[in-house]
Scaffold this motif. Structure first.
Motif: not given
Length: 442
Positions: A17-22, A48-69
């Protein structure tokens, strides 16, 4: 689309469910407005349509993978996911080669590396030239403090953004989304909803896994109350790594709560550390340090209490011995505080290094040989207990060294009386000679 991206394209019935609800858009991400709002760092990059390289630091289950995608989708970059747990330099080379070919035809690549802290220093160095020349936009996700786990060269090329643990309000938004996707409400009694949120402990993925288990109960199931929920579900293990940043954060919180004379907060952080699996003997050693560093002579019994707690724990073990540690925590938190000894010792060490190898004054040296007596060792020494006041006022510093003041007692607790005695002694020194002159007495 890469082969690894296709791993997300699984039959809906088999996907958790967690994956289907991304979230399908950045606007659907909960709990991270400080990064995603229009004027926030990621919001501005997207606008601005321009990303810089970024490190997303946070606890599990806070949305890091989803935000990157979603960042890749919003800015038109190809999303290349890698896990540092299962990948090596060979995998990185394939991604870099593919990204280079895309760049030649005007297509950019967002390389998402999950658990990036698991790459060693040499593997981290492999990113540098490709981040530097823009072949990839690197988005790394980590649950560990980047300043401890990532090398300086990589950090200097990336912006570090801190994602927050999902608060209760953010977690509550996920439940109706799950119910809408499932087409039914979760069979949960009103009095158990708060417990369900508490069980997730800020982890959105874990909350949705709990909801999925409840949705799997047969139709017609009676609403699950608090007691039944505790039987069906397991509370999420506390987020605490005994060797990483969580350890340092919590011991700092415990130490500062005791220093701030807050026994309730100190007991809370003690409980958090013990529940996270911290070694109680480590905590006992820290209490001994606190007793000497932060309490000291303001309450001389503090050290006895800390040592006793250590001794009791070694004799009883867990869980009985933990109560002795808790008792010492409360004693230290409520004791008067003074760092006068700590500071005084620091000043004395500094003076000792600067003054070199000065000899002690001759009058306080023993004279076991005839030659030493002839040289004046021990001559004129006043035995303090034989004086009328028990204090001779003699000088014990080296010849030619101006008398410094290292220890400055506070007015806290027992140290107040120490300060009074020291002021009396100093007055006696000023009244008489700082050092006797035997030759004048003859």
């Amino acid at each position: 689309m890469s082969e690894q991206s296709s791993l997300f394209e699984v039959d809906d019935g088999a996907r958790p469910l967690a994956d289907r609800l991304r979230p399908a858009a950045l606007e659907e991400v909960v709990g991270q407005d400080h990064l995603l709002a229009p004027e926030a760092p990621l919001g501005l990059m997207v606008a601005q349509g321009r990303l810089v390289s970024t490190i997303l630091w946070g606890p599990p289950g806070c949305g890091k993978t989803t935000i990157a995608r979603l960042l890749a989708e919003r800015t038109g970059l190809v999303f290349e996911p890698l896990s540092a747990t299962f990948s090596g330099v060979a995998d990185l080379r394939k991604v870099f080669d593919a990204a280079r070919r895309r760049r030649e035809v005007g297509q950019g690549t967002l390389l998402f590396v999950d658990e990036i802290h698991r790459f060693n220093r040499a593997q981290q160095d492999a990113f540098l030239p490709h981040v530097e020349d823009g072949t990839i936009v690197l988005v790394g996700a980590t649950t560990e403090n980047p300043s401890f786990e990532l090398n300086g060269a990589l950090l200097s090329r990336c912006q570090v953004l801190v994602l927050r643990r999902l608060d209760d309000a953010a977690l509550r938004k996920l439940i109706p989304r799950a119910e809408a996707l499932a087409g039914r409400s979760i069979p949960l009694a009103d009095d158990a909803s708060e417990m369900l949120i508490a069980m997730a402990d800020g982890d959105g993925r874990y909350l949705l896994n709990l909801v999925e288990q409840l949705l799997a109960l047969p139709d017609g199931t009676e609403p699950v109350g608090v007691a039944r929920l505790a039987e069906l579900m397991q509370r999420r293990a506390p987020q605490y790594d005994k060797s990483q940043e969580g350890h340092y954060n919590l011991i700092s919180a415990l130490h500062k709560s005791m220093r701030g004379s807050d026994p309730d907060a100190a007991l809370y952080w003690l409980a958090r550390m013990l529940d996270g699996g911290e070694d109680p003997l480590y905590l006992a050693r820290r209490l001994v340090r606190f007793a000497t560093e932060d309490v000291a002579i303001a309450d001389p019994r503090a050290l006895d209490q800390a040592l006793a707690a250590w001794d009791v724990y070694e004799r009883l073990g867990s869980p009985e011995g933990e109560l002795a540690i808790a008792q010492a925590v409360v004693y230290l938190a409520t004791a008067p505080k003074s760092i006068a000894v700590y500071r005084g010792f620091g000043r004395a060490r500094k003076a000792a290094k600067e003054s070199g190898s000065l000899m002690p004054p001759a009058h306080i040296l023993n004279a076991p040989t005839r030659l030493m007596k002839e040289l004046g060792y021990g001559e004129g020494y006043a035995y303090d207990p034989d004086t009328e006041t028990g204090f001779s006022g003699q000088d014990y510093f080296p010849e030619g060294m101006e008398r410094p003041t290292f220890y400055e007692p506070t007015g806290n607790g027992y140290e107040r009386m120490v300060g009074e005695r020291m002021r009396w002694w100093e007055a006696r020194r000023r009244e008489g000679s700082a050092r006797p002159f035997p030759s004048d007495e003859k």
